[in-house]
Write an enzyme that holds these catalytic residues in place. Sequence first.
Site, short mmCIF file in Angstrom:
data_model
loop_
_atom_site.label_atom_id
_atom_site.label_comp_id
_atom_site.label_asym_id
_atom_site.label_seq_id
_atom_site.Cartn_x
_atom_site.Cartn_y
_atom_site.Cartn_z
N ASP A 86 0.85 -1.19 0.00
CA ASP A 86 0.00 0.00 0.00
C ASP A 86 0.90 1.25 0.00
O ASP A 86 1.83 1.35 0.80
CB ASP A 86 -0.86 -0.06 1.28
CG ASP A 86 -1.97 0.97 1.30
OD1 ASP A 86 -2.44 1.37 0.23
OD2 ASP A 86 -2.39 1.33 2.42
N HIS A 87 0.63 2.19 -0.89
CA HIS A 87 1.36 3.47 -0.94
C HIS A 87 2.88 3.32 -1.02
O HIS A 87 3.61 3.93 -0.21
CB HIS A 87 1.01 4.36 0.27
CG HIS A 87 -0.41 4.83 0.26
ND1 HIS A 87 -0.88 5.83 -0.57
CD2 HIS A 87 -1.50 4.43 0.98
CE1 HIS A 87 -2.17 6.01 -0.36
NE2 HIS A 87 -2.57 5.16 0.55
N GLY A 217 -8.92 5.72 1.90
CA GLY A 217 -9.48 6.58 2.94
C GLY A 217 -10.99 6.40 3.08
O GLY A 217 -11.72 7.36 3.33
N ALA A 218 -11.45 5.16 2.94
CA ALA A 218 -12.90 4.93 2.84
C ALA A 218 -13.50 4.30 4.08
O ALA A 218 -14.63 3.82 4.04
CB ALA A 218 -13.19 4.08 1.61
N ASN A 259 -10.01 0.35 0.30
CA ASN A 259 -8.99 0.19 1.33
C ASN A 259 -9.56 0.48 2.71
O ASN A 259 -10.25 1.48 2.91
CB ASN A 259 -7.85 1.18 1.09
CG ASN A 259 -6.99 0.78 -0.08
OD1 ASN A 259 -7.32 -0.14 -0.82
ND2 ASN A 259 -5.88 1.49 -0.27
P1 13P Z 1 -8.76 4.56 6.08
O1 13P Z 1 -7.84 5.36 6.92
O2 13P Z 1 -10.01 5.32 5.75
O3 13P Z 1 -9.06 3.21 6.63
O4 13P Z 1 -8.02 4.32 4.66
C1 13P Z 1 -6.98 3.40 4.57
C2 13P Z 1 -6.27 3.47 3.26
O5 13P Z 1 -6.67 4.13 2.33
C3 13P Z 1 -5.03 2.69 3.15
O6 13P Z 1 -4.41 2.89 1.93
O1 G3H Z 2 -2.77 4.72 3.80
C1 G3H Z 2 -2.53 4.70 4.99
C2 G3H Z 2 -2.68 3.49 5.81
O2 G3H Z 2 -3.64 3.72 6.80
C3 G3H Z 2 -1.36 3.02 6.35
O3 G3H Z 2 -0.96 3.74 7.47
O4 G3H Z 2 1.52 4.09 7.15
O5 G3H Z 2 0.48 4.17 9.43
O6 G3H Z 2 0.71 2.00 8.21
P1 G3H Z 2 0.53 3.50 8.11
ZN ZN Z 3 -4.48 4.88 1.18
#
Ligand code: 13P
Ligand code: G3H
Ligand code: ZN
Length: 315
Positions: A86-87, A217-218, A259
């Site tokens: 993720d990211h 961010g859902a 997500n």
């Molecule tokens: P939330 O913070 O809304 O759960 O989103 C998580 C997210 O987008 C992780 O990539």
């Molecule tokens: O996109 C964000 C996720 O909630 C991950 O958060 O970098 O604190 O693991 P984190």
């Molecule tokens: Zn995210």
Amino acid sequence: MFINKKLIPGGELLNQAVSQNTAVGAFNFANMEVLQGIVLAANGIKTSVILQTSTSAVKYMGFGYLKSIVSAAAEESNVPLALHLDHGQDFAICKRCIDEGFSSVMIDASSSSFKENVEKTKAVVDYAKKFGVSVEAELGTLAGVEDDVSIPGNKAVYTDPDEALKFIELTGIDSLAVAIGTSHGPNKGRVGNPKLSIETLKKIKEKVGSFPLVLHGASSVYPDAVEKCNAYGAKLENAFGITDVDIQESVKNGIAKINVDTDLRIAFLGTLRQSLEENQSSIDIRKHLGAARDSVKEAAIRKIKTFSGFHSDTQ
Ligand code: 13P
Ligand code: G3H
Ligand code: ZN
């Protein structure tokens, strides 16, 4: 080579979701209990999910532990799973995860210019394709906090529908994360407008057709879960999320992956706090963490049901 043959490319699950008019849940984990809760949920309602982990969560666990617990999860699972980064901030972390056996990665160069975003994304796609690994990228800017980068609500930018199509064609990605009004974390009301711009999503869908779109961010930041956390000593203020109605509307309009991190964190911590409060004489870590794990399972089931459209909460 995949960590375990039961891990399938994330893109397969997204294409399946598109053909079934649903969205696949992508759940963040950073420890064994949360991972177990997610997989128990997937198995319980026989629905595939994407297991995802951020760069900071990878650092927290270390590749050795991470690979071992995911391999065990895939072994235990009776449904196909994907393992997704993720990211990912740059080519190096994406390459490392591909080399370690992830079946999907996200390259997030959304804070770069369009041209640079295309270049950085294309480099990851070219590498990932050699190994059959799926690639997600992002266009537009979400508000909120991720990996210590904080974007205030007024700096968030919706995805441009024309750019979205061009970006997909130029990069060859498997899925695209769009910015339509969501934000990371539990304070969606404070950092931006928590109401989704379904209009923007519709315009994007008009351009890109059935191409799989991703919603970050859902989390719903369910009031009952927040109240429980606060009742046992947390101080979550202005906690506010996306309604299930908006989530389901987004799925109808092209969102194929959703997500979720915050909702699992709140569920886990609410129950952990409760257990610690109510069992003060117990030093059995398993008792406390086991209860928190069960809550993650219930929260993930709640999300998966919402994404597949047969459950809706009114908020
Ligand atoms: P939330 O913070 O809304 O759960 O989103 C998580 C997210 O987008 C992780 O990539
Ligand atoms: O996109 C964000 C996720 O909630 C991950 O958060 O970098 O604190 O693991 P984190
Ligand atoms: Zn995210």
